[in-house]
Design a protein around this motif. Sequence first.
Motif, short mmCIF file in Angstrom:
data_model
loop_
_atom_site.label_atom_id
_atom_site.label_comp_id
_atom_site.label_asym_id
_atom_site.label_seq_id
_atom_site.Cartn_x
_atom_site.Cartn_y
_atom_site.Cartn_z
N LEU A 84 0.82 -1.20 0.00
CA LEU A 84 0.00 0.00 0.00
C LEU A 84 0.86 1.25 0.00
CD1 LEU A 84 -2.84 -0.98 2.52
CD2 LEU A 84 -2.89 -1.03 0.02
N VAL A 85 2.00 1.20 0.67
CA VAL A 85 2.93 2.33 0.67
C VAL A 85 3.39 2.60 -0.76
CG1 VAL A 85 5.17 3.19 1.44
CG2 VAL A 85 3.70 1.95 3.04
N ARG A 86 3.80 1.54 -1.47
CA ARG A 86 4.25 1.71 -2.85
C ARG A 86 3.12 2.23 -3.73
NH1 ARG A 86 6.84 -3.33 -1.85
NH2 ARG A 86 5.22 -4.41 -3.01
N GLU A 87 1.93 1.72 -3.48
CA GLU A 87 0.79 2.11 -4.31
C GLU A 87 0.48 3.60 -4.17
OE1 GLU A 87 -3.94 0.97 -4.96
OE2 GLU A 87 -2.64 -0.35 -3.79
N ILE A 88 0.40 4.09 -2.93
CA ILE A 88 0.03 5.50 -2.77
C ILE A 88 1.18 6.42 -3.18
CG2 ILE A 88 0.69 5.77 -0.32
CD1 ILE A 88 -2.05 7.41 -0.17
N ARG A 89 2.42 5.99 -2.96
CA ARG A 89 3.54 6.81 -3.41
C ARG A 89 3.59 6.88 -4.94
NH1 ARG A 89 7.70 8.29 0.27
NH2 ARG A 89 7.12 7.74 2.41
N LEU A 102 -2.15 14.02 -5.58
CA LEU A 102 -2.21 12.65 -6.07
C LEU A 102 -3.00 12.56 -7.36
CD1 LEU A 102 -3.16 10.69 -2.79
CD2 LEU A 102 -0.86 11.25 -3.63
N ASN A 103 -2.75 11.51 -8.14
CA ASN A 103 -3.61 11.12 -9.26
C ASN A 103 -4.32 9.85 -8.81
OD1 ASN A 103 -4.91 10.59 -11.64
ND2 ASN A 103 -3.06 10.29 -12.86
#
Length: 326
Positions: A84-89, A102-103
């Motif tokens: 989830l960290v990678r996803e939101i970053r 964010l997009n």
Amino acid sequence: MSVVNLTVTEDEAGIRLDRYFRRHYPHLTQGALQKLCRTGQIRVDGRRVDASTRLEPGQSVRVPPIPMAAKPSRDVPRPLDERLVREIRGMVLYQDAHLIVLNKPAGLAVQGGPGITKHVDMMLDGLREGDDPRPRLVHRIDRDTSGILLLARTPGVAARLAASFRGRDIKKIYWAVVVGRPDPQAGEIDQPLVRLGAGPGALTVAADRKDRDAQSARSVYEVLDSAARKFSWLELSPLTGRTHQLRVHCESLGTPILGDPKYGGPLAHPSGMTDQLHLHARMLDMPHPAGGRLSVSAELPAHMKGTFRDLGFTAGATPAPVRRGG
């Protein structure tokens, strides 16, 4: 325990008193805070205040003795799955010491609710830097809408950005693919709306101006391209901020947004077309909290890129973020 006096910092400019106490004394309940305000135990610059009072830098907040359980506690990040960290970053378009843009992908909810197990709000700890505060949502877009979502890094910045939204200092541009072609091809939609029901089944509908529950709702639109009058690419700018405003306004033109799961009925779901909402928060132009203006644009989601390609619409390159002045 004794009375203490806290000084409002620059970052806390514009923050409400109740949110100020939530930040410094997170265990103090809203009811207890309101009672302390009513009895004059909490004061700002020596004056009685209520919980909704907005604070300014340099003001002195009188804090009466508060039970030990309500003393400040360190804001400890919640453990977050590395995926989830990678996803939101990976959603980050722009970030600095004040804010993050964010997009958001289509289909991801901004906040939780019935049946929602994954949402942006639960992922925000993945954007923290060291001991910095948890980023805060400044506004929201629909679960099925893709595109720009603005976050503030601190409570003070959140308050200033929220004030910009209230004061209409922020320009928002959405792109949509609609079924049909509006006539005229550009104009302003001035159609009041009313919200019916609550929860996931609630609907926004066009309302009569005489309806006492009706809320003013205005949007500007322009046709950027069309395909044989069957589909059109619209640029939309909401001048007010009602729930599902653009979706209902497009429906009121007789041109519902392609793939809309709530509005437009069968007309919004023509055979052979991708059955996803084609509404994208494309651009945000706003006052930057540190001065000047910031403009950020978001790349189209995959399903809209495919539809653009199929219909012959050319979006061109997505501009890089630009900060002017300040």
